[in-house]
Motif scaffolding. Structure first.
Motif, PDB file in Angstrom:
ATOM      1  N   MET A 130      73.934  37.764  67.726  1.00 62.61           N
ATOM      2  CA  MET A 130      74.332  37.360  66.547  1.00 62.61           C
ATOM      3  C   MET A 130      74.058  35.724  66.209  1.00 62.61           C
ATOM      4  N   ARG A 131      73.991  34.899  67.504  1.00 63.53           N
ATOM      5  CA  ARG A 131      73.646  33.939  67.665  1.00 63.53           C
ATOM      6  C   ARG A 131      71.973  33.534  67.031  1.00 63.53           C
ATOM      7  N   ARG A 132      71.324  34.303  67.618  1.00 65.52           N
ATOM      8  CA  ARG A 132      69.820  34.330  67.332  1.00 65.52           C
ATOM      9  C   ARG A 132      69.398  34.593  66.096  1.00 65.52           C
ATOM     10  N   HIS A 133      70.074  35.459  65.425  1.00 67.48           N
ATOM     11  CA  HIS A 133      70.064  35.877  63.830  1.00 67.48           C
ATOM     12  C   HIS A 133      70.378  34.785  63.053  1.00 67.48           C
ATOM     13  N   ILE A 134      71.608  34.099  63.465  1.00 64.52           N
ATOM     14  CA  ILE A 134      71.779  32.698  62.685  1.00 64.52           C
ATOM     15  C   ILE A 134      70.690  31.607  62.979  1.00 64.52           C
ATOM     16  N   GLU A 135      70.288  31.470  64.089  1.00 67.49           N
ATOM     17  CA  GLU A 135      69.439  30.469  64.552  1.00 67.49           C
ATOM     18  C   GLU A 135      67.933  30.857  63.621  1.00 67.49           C
ATOM     19  N   ARG A 136      67.660  31.894  63.576  1.00 65.38           N
ATOM     20  CA  ARG A 136      66.521  32.152  62.692  1.00 65.38           C
ATOM     21  C   ARG A 136      66.477  32.021  61.236  1.00 65.38           C
ATOM     22  N   THR A 137      67.749  32.319  60.741  1.00 66.37           N
ATOM     23  CA  THR A 137      67.992  32.180  59.389  1.00 66.37           C
ATOM     24  C   THR A 137      68.440  30.787  58.717  1.00 66.37           C
ATOM     25  N   GLY A 138      68.976  29.997  59.926  1.00 67.14           N
ATOM     26  CA  GLY A 138      69.623  28.674  59.328  1.00 67.14           C
ATOM     27  C   GLY A 138      70.778  28.766  59.071  1.00 67.14           C
ATOM     28  N   ASP A 139      71.362  28.037  58.032  1.00 65.19           N
ATOM     29  CA  ASP A 139      72.555  28.287  57.158  1.00 65.19           C
ATOM     30  C   ASP A 139      72.587  29.301  56.196  1.00 65.19           C
ATOM     31  N   GLU A 140      71.647  30.063  56.252  1.00 64.53           N
ATOM     32  CA  GLU A 140      71.495  30.869  55.098  1.00 64.53           C
ATOM     33  C   GLU A 140      72.127  32.236  55.161  1.00 64.53           C
ATOM     34  N   PHE A 141      72.760  32.287  56.461  1.00 67.42           N
ATOM     35  CA  PHE A 141      73.251  33.748  56.904  1.00 67.42           C
ATOM     36  C   PHE A 141      74.724  33.824  55.918  1.00 67.42           C
ATOM     37  N   ARG A 142      74.463  35.140  55.434  1.00 68.45           N
ATOM     38  CA  ARG A 142      75.617  35.635  54.536  1.00 68.45           C
ATOM     39  C   ARG A 142      76.117  36.948  54.844  1.00 68.45           C
ATOM     40  N   GLU A 143      77.255  37.410  54.574  1.00 68.74           N
ATOM     41  CA  GLU A 143      77.769  38.772  54.440  1.00 68.74           C
ATOM     42  C   GLU A 143      77.194  39.296  53.326  1.00 68.74           C
ATOM     43  N   GLY A 144      76.658  40.633  53.401  1.00 72.05           N
ATOM     44  CA  GLY A 144      75.876  41.030  52.487  1.00 72.05           C
ATOM     45  C   GLY A 144      74.421  41.327  52.834  1.00 72.05           C
ATOM     46  N   ALA A 145      73.922  40.852  53.764  1.00 78.62           N
ATOM     47  CA  ALA A 145      72.724  40.648  54.526  1.00 78.62           C
ATOM     48  C   ALA A 145      72.811  41.766  55.637  1.00 78.62           C
ATOM     49  N   ALA A 150      88.342  44.727  54.735  1.00 77.25           N
ATOM     50  CA  ALA A 150      88.278  43.468  54.658  1.00 77.25           C
ATOM     51  C   ALA A 150      87.122  42.665  53.962  1.00 77.25           C
ATOM     52  N   TYR A 151      86.136  43.479  54.087  1.00 77.21           N
ATOM     53  CA  TYR A 151      84.793  43.188  53.899  1.00 77.21           C
ATOM     54  C   TYR A 151      84.598  42.316  52.500  1.00 77.21           C
ATOM     55  N   ARG A 152      85.296  42.790  51.507  1.00 75.54           N
ATOM     56  CA  ARG A 152      84.920  42.190  49.977  1.00 75.54           C
ATOM     57  C   ARG A 152      85.672  40.704  50.128  1.00 75.54           C
ATOM     58  N   TYR A 153      86.672  40.777  51.013  1.00 77.29           N
ATOM     59  CA  TYR A 153      87.554  39.472  50.843  1.00 77.29           C
ATOM     60  C   TYR A 153      86.574  38.255  51.687  1.00 77.29           C
ATOM     61  N   ARG A 154      86.108  38.938  52.911  1.00 74.59           N
ATOM     62  CA  ARG A 154      85.330  38.264  53.870  1.00 74.59           C
ATOM     63  C   ARG A 154      84.182  37.423  53.302  1.00 74.59           C
ATOM     64  N   ARG A 155      83.496  38.408  52.190  1.00 74.21           N
ATOM     65  CA  ARG A 155      82.333  37.820  51.425  1.00 74.21           C
ATOM     66  C   ARG A 155      82.526  36.569  50.534  1.00 74.21           C
ATOM     67  N   VAL A 156      83.711  36.543  50.123  1.00 72.69           N
ATOM     68  CA  VAL A 156      84.059  35.397  49.283  1.00 72.69           C
ATOM     69  C   VAL A 156      84.409  34.110  50.361  1.00 72.69           C
ATOM     70  N   MET A 157      84.850  34.324  51.347  1.00 74.12           N
ATOM     71  CA  MET A 157      84.937  33.374  52.268  1.00 74.12           C
ATOM     72  C   MET A 157      83.882  32.770  52.817  1.00 74.12           C
ATOM     73  N   GLN A 213      79.056  51.737  49.808  1.00 75.54           N
ATOM     74  CA  GLN A 213      78.063  50.656  49.968  1.00 75.54           C
ATOM     75  C   GLN A 213      78.054  49.883  48.748  1.00 75.54           C
ATOM     76  N   ASP A 214      78.137  50.465  47.687  1.00 76.98           N
ATOM     77  CA  ASP A 214      78.234  49.815  46.392  1.00 76.98           C
ATOM     78  C   ASP A 214      79.506  49.061  46.040  1.00 76.98           C
ATOM     79  N   ILE A 215      80.674  49.684  46.778  1.00 80.63           N
ATOM     80  CA  ILE A 215      81.772  48.840  46.484  1.00 80.63           C
ATOM     81  C   ILE A 215      81.788  47.562  47.302  1.00 80.63           C
ATOM     82  N   LEU A 216      81.447  47.625  48.619  1.00 84.20           N
ATOM     83  CA  LEU A 216      81.347  46.542  49.556  1.00 84.20           C
ATOM     84  C   LEU A 216      80.427  45.325  49.155  1.00 84.20           C
ATOM     85  N   ALA A 217      79.252  45.978  48.247  1.00 81.19           N
ATOM     86  CA  ALA A 217      78.274  45.075  48.113  1.00 81.19           C
ATOM     87  C   ALA A 217      78.767  44.306  46.780  1.00 81.19           C
ATOM     88  N   GLY A 218      79.714  44.885  46.229  1.00 80.42           N
ATOM     89  CA  GLY A 218      80.025  44.370  44.660  1.00 80.42           C
ATOM     90  C   GLY A 218      79.307  44.938  43.551  1.00 80.42           C
TER      91      GLY A 218
END
Length: 232
Positions: A125-140, A174-181, A28-33
């Protein structure tokens, strides 16, 4: 079973549980950076950080070595695996090989419940993004669970536990790279649309089309983090 036999079994179970917990905490600590790529993992520091004994910690780190998240440095211990274009290319190549076969099997074997599972995962996933707007991110935590859940749902009917386990491991690697994207993703609607199109093609039972679209989808992280022509 005699008590003399039960006691060792109980201790072995407890030790396994501790090593699994140690692996999970470090992962968890590696993936979270929180543990940076290339950083040294000192056993004494980790014992204090996680309040877990040295032996289960070493066993937990050995588990993560097999998953490519950490590497051994001879007699000097462990360090977090570096990130590089070559590493992401290797992850993407392996993940593509695993998932295009898994999606073929899933389309061949999948039933109505499998299709419903895909649609449910996409909806959540769609409903989560609708609730959070464009603030959704890997790491949440919620988004991470829903995003991985969607990709797992696509392959769920493949009938192979090993393919699904390989998918899960490679997805996490791939998670660490996906967070960058994901830092550059500025439209939740476009993100959902891309996953909707993938789901539609798979549910339509178009094997070649699904494999091609899935390959492109997996390659998108590589193309963004290390754009073609900018590989230095």
């Amino acid at each position: 079973m005699p008590a003399s036999e039960r006691q060792p079994n109980r201790l072995m179970t407890e030790a396994a549980t501790l090593s699994e917990r140690a692996a999970l905490l470090v992962e968890q600590d590696i993936l979270a950076g929180h543990l940076a790529p290339g950083s040294r993992l000192g056993i004494i520091d980790l014992v204090q950080r996680y309040e877990i004994g040295a032996t289960p910690l070493r066993e937990g780190l050995s588990r993560l070595m097999s998953r490519g998240l950490i590497v051994g440095i001879g007699q000097r211990g462990f360090r977090v695996a570096d990130i590089s274009r070559e590493d992401l290319l290797d992850i993407t190549t392996m993940r593509t090989a695993v998932e295009i076969e898994a999606i073929r099997l899933a389309i061949v074997n999948g039933d109505d419940a499998w299709e419903a599972g895909i649609l449910s995962a996409l909806h959540q996933m769609r409903r989560h993004i609708e609730r959070t707007g464009d603030e959704f991110r890997e790491g949440a935590e919620d988004f991470d669970r829903l995003h991985k859940g969607f990709h797992t749902a696509l392959l769920a009917a493949c009938g192979s536990k090993r393919l699904l386990a390989a998918h899960s491991d490679l997805y996490d690697q791939a998670y660490r790279y996906r967070r960058v994207m994901m830092r550059s993703v500025d439209s939740g609607k476009k993100f959902v649309r891309a996953h909707q199109l993938l789901a539609d093609r798979i549910i339509a039972r178009d094997i070649p089309g699904s494999q091609a679209m899935l390959t492109s989808h997996l390659r998108s992280t590589m193309d963004f983090v290390y754009p073609p022509g900018n590989e230095s």
